[in-house]
Design a protein around this motif. Structure first.
Motif, mmCIF file in Angstrom:
data_model
loop_
_atom_site.group_PDB
_atom_site.id
_atom_site.type_symbol
_atom_site.label_atom_id
_atom_site.label_comp_id
_atom_site.label_asym_id
_atom_site.label_seq_id
_atom_site.Cartn_x
_atom_site.Cartn_y
_atom_site.Cartn_z
ATOM 1 N N ASN A 40 0.827 -1.190 0.000
ATOM 2 C CA ASN A 40 0.000 0.000 0.000
ATOM 3 C C ASN A 40 0.874 1.257 0.000
ATOM 4 O OD1 ASN A 40 -1.770 2.194 1.094
ATOM 5 N ND2 ASN A 40 -3.248 0.532 1.163
ATOM 6 N N THR A 41 0.426 2.276 -0.731
ATOM 7 C CA THR A 41 1.166 3.547 -0.768
ATOM 8 C C THR A 41 0.277 4.732 -0.379
ATOM 9 O OG1 THR A 41 0.633 3.834 -3.129
ATOM 10 C CG2 THR A 41 2.698 2.702 -2.594
ATOM 11 N N SER A 42 -0.842 4.469 0.267
ATOM 12 C CA SER A 42 -1.826 5.512 0.558
ATOM 13 C C SER A 42 -1.255 6.668 1.360
ATOM 14 C CB SER A 42 -3.007 4.911 1.321
ATOM 15 O OG SER A 42 -3.633 3.908 0.573
ATOM 16 N N ALA A 43 -0.385 6.375 2.302
ATOM 17 C CA ALA A 43 0.101 7.411 3.225
ATOM 18 C C ALA A 43 1.311 8.165 2.694
ATOM 19 C CB ALA A 43 0.445 6.768 4.570
ATOM 20 N N CYS A 44 1.886 7.704 1.588
ATOM 21 C CA CYS A 44 3.209 8.208 1.183
ATOM 22 C C CYS A 44 3.228 9.710 0.921
ATOM 23 C CB CYS A 44 3.706 7.455 -0.046
ATOM 24 S SG CYS A 44 4.164 5.736 0.316
ATOM 25 N N LEU A 45 2.307 10.224 0.119
ATOM 26 C CA LEU A 45 2.368 11.640 -0.267
ATOM 27 C C LEU A 45 2.133 12.551 0.937
ATOM 28 C CD1 LEU A 45 0.592 11.619 -3.744
ATOM 29 C CD2 LEU A 45 3.028 11.765 -3.246
ATOM 30 N N ASN A 46 1.173 12.218 1.767
ATOM 31 C CA ASN A 46 0.928 13.062 2.938
ATOM 32 C C ASN A 46 2.081 12.961 3.932
ATOM 33 O OD1 ASN A 46 -0.908 14.970 4.087
ATOM 34 N ND2 ASN A 46 -1.355 13.479 5.696
ATOM 35 N N ALA A 458 0.585 3.562 -6.208
ATOM 36 C CA ALA A 458 0.192 2.283 -6.783
ATOM 37 C C ALA A 458 -1.316 2.325 -7.005
ATOM 38 C CB ALA A 458 0.552 1.141 -5.842
ATOM 39 N N THR A 459 -1.814 1.475 -7.879
ATOM 40 C CA THR A 459 -3.253 1.410 -8.120
ATOM 41 C C THR A 459 -3.749 -0.008 -7.850
ATOM 42 O OG1 THR A 459 -2.929 0.910 -10.467
ATOM 43 C CG2 THR A 459 -3.195 3.229 -9.869
ATOM 44 N N HIS A 460 -5.000 -0.064 -7.411
ATOM 45 C CA HIS A 460 -5.638 -1.366 -7.275
ATOM 46 C C HIS A 460 -6.763 -1.453 -8.298
ATOM 47 C CE1 HIS A 460 -8.240 1.225 -4.897
ATOM 48 N NE2 HIS A 460 -9.151 0.275 -4.820
ATOM 49 N N LEU A 461 -7.385 -2.603 -8.407
ATOM 50 C CA LEU A 461 -8.394 -2.829 -9.446
ATOM 51 C C LEU A 461 -9.678 -3.326 -8.796
ATOM 52 C CD1 LEU A 461 -8.201 -2.532 -12.572
ATOM 53 C CD2 LEU A 461 -8.027 -5.014 -12.676
ATOM 54 N N PRO A 462 -10.571 -2.404 -8.454
ATOM 55 C CA PRO A 462 -11.850 -2.811 -7.851
ATOM 56 C C PRO A 462 -12.721 -3.532 -8.878
ATOM 57 C CG PRO A 462 -11.406 -0.467 -7.524
ATOM 58 C CD PRO A 462 -10.462 -0.963 -8.572
ATOM 59 N N PRO A 463 -13.899 -4.008 -8.443
ATOM 60 C CA PRO A 463 -14.774 -4.747 -9.364
ATOM 61 C C PRO A 463 -15.148 -3.983 -10.628
ATOM 62 C CG PRO A 463 -15.502 -5.059 -7.097
ATOM 63 C CD PRO A 463 -14.394 -4.055 -7.056
ATOM 64 N N LYS A 464 -15.124 -2.640 -10.591
ATOM 65 C CA LYS A 464 -15.468 -1.864 -11.794
ATOM 66 C C LYS A 464 -14.473 -2.102 -12.924
ATOM 67 C CE LYS A 464 -18.321 1.827 -10.068
ATOM 68 N NZ LYS A 464 -18.932 3.024 -10.589
ATOM 69 N N GLY A 465 -13.256 -2.567 -12.570
ATOM 70 C CA GLY A 465 -12.296 -2.917 -13.606
ATOM 71 C C GLY A 465 -11.424 -1.785 -14.104
ATOM 72 N N PHE A 466 -11.423 -0.636 -13.404
ATOM 73 C CA PHE A 466 -10.566 0.484 -13.795
ATOM 74 C C PHE A 466 -9.507 0.706 -12.715
ATOM 75 C CE2 PHE A 466 -14.748 1.599 -15.684
ATOM 76 C CZ PHE A 466 -14.385 1.566 -17.018
ATOM 77 N N PRO A 467 -8.244 0.980 -13.104
ATOM 78 C CA PRO A 467 -7.211 1.269 -12.103
ATOM 79 C C PRO A 467 -7.644 2.417 -11.195
ATOM 80 C CG PRO A 467 -6.247 1.049 -14.288
ATOM 81 C CD PRO A 467 -7.728 1.040 -14.478
ATOM 82 N N THR A 468 -7.389 2.253 -9.906
ATOM 83 C CA THR A 468 -7.847 3.224 -8.907
ATOM 84 C C THR A 468 -6.708 3.556 -7.963
ATOM 85 O OG1 THR A 468 -10.073 2.281 -9.020
ATOM 86 C CG2 THR A 468 -9.572 3.666 -7.114
ATOM 87 N N THR A 469 -6.507 4.854 -7.714
ATOM 88 C CA THR A 469 -5.405 5.279 -6.853
ATOM 89 C C THR A 469 -5.589 4.788 -5.432
ATOM 90 O OG1 THR A 469 -6.453 7.346 -6.183
ATOM 91 C CG2 THR A 469 -5.130 7.393 -8.196
ATOM 92 N N GLN A 470 -4.486 4.750 -4.695
ATOM 93 C CA GLN A 470 -4.540 4.352 -3.287
ATOM 94 C C GLN A 470 -4.563 5.576 -2.369
ATOM 95 O OE1 GLN A 470 -1.271 1.521 -2.765
ATOM 96 N NE2 GLN A 470 -2.675 -0.155 -3.135
ATOM 97 N N PHE A 471 -4.882 6.752 -2.929
ATOM 98 C CA PHE A 471 -5.052 7.937 -2.072
ATOM 99 C C PHE A 471 -6.355 8.627 -2.445
ATOM 100 C CE2 PHE A 471 -2.006 9.327 -5.456
ATOM 101 C CZ PHE A 471 -2.863 10.169 -6.158
ATOM 102 N N ASP A 472 -6.783 9.561 -1.594
ATOM 103 C CA ASP A 472 -8.072 10.208 -1.799
ATOM 104 C C ASP A 472 -7.914 11.592 -2.435
ATOM 105 O OD1 ASP A 472 -7.251 11.917 0.211
ATOM 106 O OD2 ASP A 472 -8.578 11.080 1.731
ATOM 107 N N MET A 473 -9.041 12.307 -2.590
ATOM 108 C CA MET A 473 -9.045 13.577 -3.312
ATOM 109 C C MET A 473 -8.242 14.661 -2.601
ATOM 110 S SD MET A 473 -12.891 15.051 -2.529
ATOM 111 C CE MET A 473 -12.415 16.763 -2.805
ATOM 112 N N VAL A 474 -8.191 14.629 -1.260
ATOM 113 C CA VAL A 474 -7.456 15.655 -0.526
ATOM 114 C C VAL A 474 -5.965 15.537 -0.829
ATOM 115 C CG1 VAL A 474 -6.898 16.568 1.750
ATOM 116 C CG2 VAL A 474 -9.196 15.710 1.288
ATOM 117 N N VAL A 475 -5.451 14.324 -0.782
ATOM 118 C CA VAL A 475 -4.034 14.092 -1.093
ATOM 119 C C VAL A 475 -3.759 14.415 -2.559
ATOM 120 C CG1 VAL A 475 -2.241 12.323 -1.232
ATOM 121 C CG2 VAL A 475 -3.781 12.380 0.733
ATOM 122 N N ALA A 476 -4.694 14.048 -3.442
ATOM 123 C CA ALA A 476 -4.519 14.334 -4.872
ATOM 124 C C ALA A 476 -4.360 15.838 -5.104
ATOM 125 C CB ALA A 476 -5.713 13.797 -5.659
ATOM 126 N N GLU A 477 -5.209 16.630 -4.467
ATOM 127 C CA GLU A 477 -5.128 18.077 -4.649
ATOM 128 C C GLU A 477 -3.851 18.646 -4.039
ATOM 129 O OE1 GLU A 477 -8.576 20.337 -3.690
ATOM 130 O OE2 GLU A 477 -9.910 19.094 -4.890
#
Length: 1013
Positions: A40-46, A458-477
């Protein structure tokens, strides 16, 4: 010195946040460390963003594990190394691959193999960038292992997962929850080691005192690592910077598109329009937002080419450029939309465009975006452990019985009376509450970036089948990534389907409808009358009881009034108490001048000095408190979610108060204005956003006004709305429709209208399997209607149980044969047959049965419908055990104003809420005996005595009151009325016959009922 540190983003393993880790490092005099969460890389940017505040040099990597079994640790030497590690992890997560014992040869990342893994896997060859990790515990065995010959490869790998015993206990609970086992049954290999702790630097140096070369190797490795991201306010956007590949061509394209769109929007543009266009374009170019606009234009251009309906909203709806590009349908000149809410020189992030599509079309739009643009991913979010869920999970882990768990989740306990196990559940609940539970997908966010997404995460692949980031919108911004919001909405599906239904039910009328002629809708008297009288069932955003009530109180009969109502209904305005004040000022000319502060009234004259829209926060902060526009926008953003805790928000909040005091405002006025800002800013809509909603509401209302039956069928076929399907069916009946139960020759899976006759869809029949439905619909489509039950049985393979559902709902009523007789026929024809799925080449020889004449009572049909459809098609009042004592209804309320009334109502919906003191109360909506809707309220003393007991008819006694012209009943007494006993089972005189019939169904005495010829 710490190369292997975990946070709670090591899901269901770690126990504290990345900020707690930094604080821990500060306390232990650690000046550099590597964050390496498990897969997991969720915490890395923050972590990187906040580390300087703790005087820590941040480095990042990933702890690659199979489950909780370590494989190796990857540590990024630089940003390219971080991307390498992210790509490697993403590949394994997407394809659900296990990690090999040996790591690949990373070009810009180091690999550390744990001591135990090296020995177990017998890894004795190492590349230049590969090392062996030694923990404090491993030091006891190191001198006796074969690894002492790899002195230059040995580094400190003291894992950090816990701060103290309580963290370790929390960790064990998380592991038990993850494995879904009792805590006592948790395998030891599924747990971390209790000594995965951070020691003060001097203690760590002392522990490795005999192996100083290990410390030197570790320091050398750390010094080769450097990771950098720009989190400054002056950062460059990380979104795709050019749409065409050239910034210059982008600017030329957006100017050309504006010119092309001008005649459509403004046939005779004024100078004010031209000036606004020029001003916006200059700022959009200066802020580097051109590609952001063009990408949104590209998306809606594709949607229009496919005939998809969409609504563009968000703060971008304040933009004339967005209006010209047809991203939105809101005219900012007409509404005098606040330019600075959309964009200003201080704004870092681009304006929001929330683009709604029909729930059926959104998937195709998402597919298009992923194919059309490079570096695309969905935006992640985290589902956290919530109080009730934690209690339930801990209850299972500790082995509590279900009834005790249920009592704990409802709060029905006294702590002093709990046993030791239940007390543990209550004790540990707060420790797990709020921790990340699993990765999910942001409701609408899509990222389109300049770099590959793996440059950030890193990205994971939920059931929708599209790559998804391991961080949320606050970190993205924070790092300069701004989302594109692509949403699904059933309201647009209703509009689109209504037009399709019109094409076959009223083709001539359909040809005359232009759903984009919003200007005509706004002036349409019939449409505005629906709004004023709140006849908005099924219409987007205006059908709920609360909105219906507000529309009546505000006497809304025009577009601008609906725009305001769309924002006033939001929680914040109501919470601040300003909804009521707005209504009072709206209905009482002169009150605004008496009650509003002159500055507030001057800033917001259209809303009587009351903050209604999101941009009002900016206006008040800028004009009332003297903040610059950048600070005002920080204040607006800070009112919602995670931004509120940001340091920059706290500074702006302090400056707001200080500036107000310097302007000479009283503390009472400052507190009053701040209360308005704080209570609603996170919930309010931008005015352009509200206007976009109002446009869609007008489209819905137009269809309801002129094509109510087709519209209501579309509402039902799109899953309804605020209410249950039966109430939309009821509304269609009130509009003149004849409602028919499903029919095998007239019905489809969804509802179908023929002139004014609506045939309910087969989808409503409980337990009817989709394959059974599809099979007979395909047969009917290919070979025509069914002529009889026998014809149906010959042509369609269907089990006796599935066929009986169709007969019981009276889907074969076209035959004119009683359904009880049809059930006998079906049983006798299918009872002994082994059915194949292959159709018969030749029809079966006609079979004749002698069956006694049977009858079906209408009440039996009603209860059959309740069982199979969930509601009856007759009036529920016909099912009452006792006939109502009166015929009072909504039409009598006005003459009973301020007096008590006794009446009966069929429950539509209940809102269970609490007063500001925490006492429970109810708002409810009913249908009276004439089919009209009325509303009631149960204040706390009455709510304490009377509970709603599900669907059904209630007798209500209470006082009719009027608030701003909206009539409702304050309930004094309430009683649920009984239905008659189900006639299918209640007539005990028929019991012997029914028992005999059961025997007959088994084949006994068959010649007494009928014989096959």
């Amino acid at each position: 010195m710490y190369l292997n540190c975990h946070t709670y983003y090591s899901l269901r393993y770690g126990t504290f946040s990345e900020l707690d880790l930094l604080k821990l490092a500060q306390e232990n005099h650690i000046r550099q460390l590597v964050l390496t969460d498990i897969n997991n890389t969720s915490a890395c940017l923050n972590f990187i963003r906040r580390a300087p505040e703790y005087d820590v040099r941040p480095l990042v990597g990933i702890d690659f594990r199979n489950g909780v079994t370590p494989a190796f640790i990857g540590i990024a030497a630089n940003n390219q190394g971080f991307q390498e590690l992210n790509e490697f992890l993403s590949d394994h997560l997407h394809n659900e691959k296990s990690f090999e014992a040996k790591a690949p040869a990373f070009e810009n990342a180091f690999v550390v193999y744990p001591f135990e893994t090296v020995l177990k896997e017998e890894l004795f060859e190492f590349g230049d960038r590969e090392f062996i990790g030694i923990s404090v515990r491993d030091l006891r065995r190191l001198p006796f292992s074969r690894l002492m010959r790899f002195k230059e490869k040995l580094v400190v790998q003291q894992a950090v997962s816990f701060r103290h015993k309580r963290d370790y206990n929390t960790h064990r609970l998380l592991r038990a929850i993850d494995k879904n086992v009792l805590l006592s049954k948790l395998p030891p290999e599924e747990e971390g080691s209790e000594d995965e702790k951070m020691y003060p630097l001097e203690n760590l140096v002392r522990a490795f005192g005999d192996y100083s070369f290990i410390l030197e190797n570790t320091e050398r490795l750390l010094q080769q690592c450097q990771i950098e991201f720009d989190f400054s306010l002056e950062r460059e956007t990380q979104n795709l910077r050019s749409y065409t590949g050239s910034m210059e061509e982008d600017e030329q394209l957006i100017e050309r598109l504006c010119r092309e769109g001008l005649p459509y929007r403004y046939p005779e543009p004024s100078q004010a329009v031209e000036d606004r266009i020029q001003k916006e374009l200059e700022l959009i170019k200066a802020k580097g937002f051109v590609s952001y606009f063009l990408i949104n234009w590209d998306i809606i251009n594709y949607a229009r080419s496919k005939g998809y309906f969409y609504v563009g909203r968000g703060s971008g709806a304040n933009s004339i450029v967005a209006y010209l590009l047809r991203i939105t349908d809101v005219d900012p000149m007409e509404l005098d939309l606040y330019f600075e809410r959309f964009i200003n020189l201080y704004r870092i992030n681009p304006p929001d465009f929330d683009i709604d599509f029909s729930w059926r079309d959104r998937e195709d739009i998402t597919q298009y975006i992923f194919k059309r643009f490079p570096n695309v991913s969905l935006l992640g979010t985290y589902v956290t452990f919530q109080e009730r869920g934690v209690i339930r999970e801990l209850g299972k882990v500790f082995g509590l019985p279900k009834e005790e768990i249920d009592a704990l989740t409802k709060g029905e306990y006294e702590t002093s009376r709990l046993d030791s196990i239940a007390r543990l559940v209550v004790q540990y609940m707060p420790l797990l509450h709020g921790l990340p539970n699993y990765l999910s997908i942001h409701a609408s966010g899509i990222l389109i970036s300049q770099h590959p997404i793996t440059y950030f995460s890193a990205t994971h692949l939920p059931p929708k089948g599209f790559p998804t980031t391991q961080f949320d919108m606050v970190v993205a911004e924070d790092v300069g990534l701004y989302k594109f919001d692509i949403l699904a909405q059933r309201g647009l599906g209703k509009i689109k389907d209504t037009l399709e239904i019109l094409h076959y039910n009223q083709p001539e009328a359909a040809a005359q409808v232009d759903l984009h002629d919003i200007k005509a809708f706004k002036l349409d008297r019939r449409v505005n009358t629906l709004i004023k009288t709140a006849q908005c069932m099924g219409c987007f955003y205006v059908e709920s009881p609360a909105m219906r009530m507000l529309l009546k109180k505000l006497e809304v009969d025009h577009y601008l009034g609906l725009v305001a109502a769309s924002s006033i209904i939001r929680p914040g305005v109501s919470k601040s108490g300003m909804m009521r004040e707005y209504i009072l000022r709206h209905r009482n000319p002169g009150r605004a001048e008496e009650r509003a502060h002159p500055v507030m009234l001057d800033i917001m004259p259209d809303t009587y000095g009351v903050m209604v829209y999101q941009e009002d926060v900016i206006k008040v902060a800028h004009h009332f408190a003297g903040l610059d526009l950048g600070e005002a926008d920080v204040l607006r953003r800070g009112m919602s979610g995670k931004y509120r805790s940001r340091e920059e928000f706290q500074k702006v909040q302090d400056k707001f108060r200080n500036n107000c005091r310097n302007k000479g405002y009283s503390d009472q006025l400052i507190d009053e204005v701040w209360h308005q800002v704080a209570s609603f800013a996170g919930y309010a809509f931008a005015k352009g956003h509200s206007a976009s909603y109002a446009v869609e509401s007008y489209q819905s209302l137009f269809l309801r006004a002129y094509f109510p039956l087709e519209y209501m069928v579309a509402v039902l076929n799109n899953g309804g709305g605020f209410y249950r399907p039966e109430f939309y069916i009821h509304d269609a009946r009130m509009q003149g429709a004849t409602i028919h139960p499903p029919c095998i020759n007239k019905s489809y899976a969804i509802n179908r209208i023929y002139d004014t006759h609506i045939y309910l869809g087969l989808m409503y029949i409980r337990d009817l399997e989709a394959r059974s439905m599809q099979r007979f619909l395909a047969e009917r489509s290919q070979k025509g209607p069914f002529k009889s039950l026998e014809d149906f049985i010959d042509r369609v393979h269907m089990s006796r149980e599935q066929l009986s559902l169709l007969i019981r709902i009276d889907a074969f009523r076209f035959t004119g044969i009683n359904k009880h007789e049809l059930l006998w026929k079906a049983h006798l024809m299918l009872g002994t047959e082994t059915r194949t799925e292959h159709p018969k080449l030749f029809g079966a020889r006609p079979q004749h049965f002698r069956i006694p004449q049977l009858r079906t009572r209408s009440l039996e049909t009603a209860f059959e419908q309740i069982e199979l459809l969930g509601f009856s098609l007759c009036s529920p009042f016909e099912l009452l055990e006792e006939t109502p004592k009166n015929k009072h209804g909504q039409g009598d309320m006005e003459r009973y104003l301020n007096r008590n009334i006794d009446l009966y109502g069929y429950l539509v919906t209940v809102k269970n809420t609490r007063t500001h003191t925490g006492k429970r109360m109810f708002f409810a909506t009913f249908i009276d005996q004439q089919g009209e809707v009325f509303d009631v309220v149960l204040f706390p003393p009455v709510a304490k005595k009377y509970n709603f007991r599900g669907k059904g008819i209630y007798r209500l006694y209470g006082k009719v009151v009027s608030e701003f012209g909206f009539l409702s009943i304050e309930v004094i007494k309430m009683q649920k009325e009984n239905y008659i006993p189900d006639p299918r089972y209640s007539d005990m005189k028929t019991a012997p016959r029914l028992l005999q019939n059961k025997d007959l169904l088994k084949g006994r005495n068959s010649r007494d009922i009928g014989s096959r010829n």
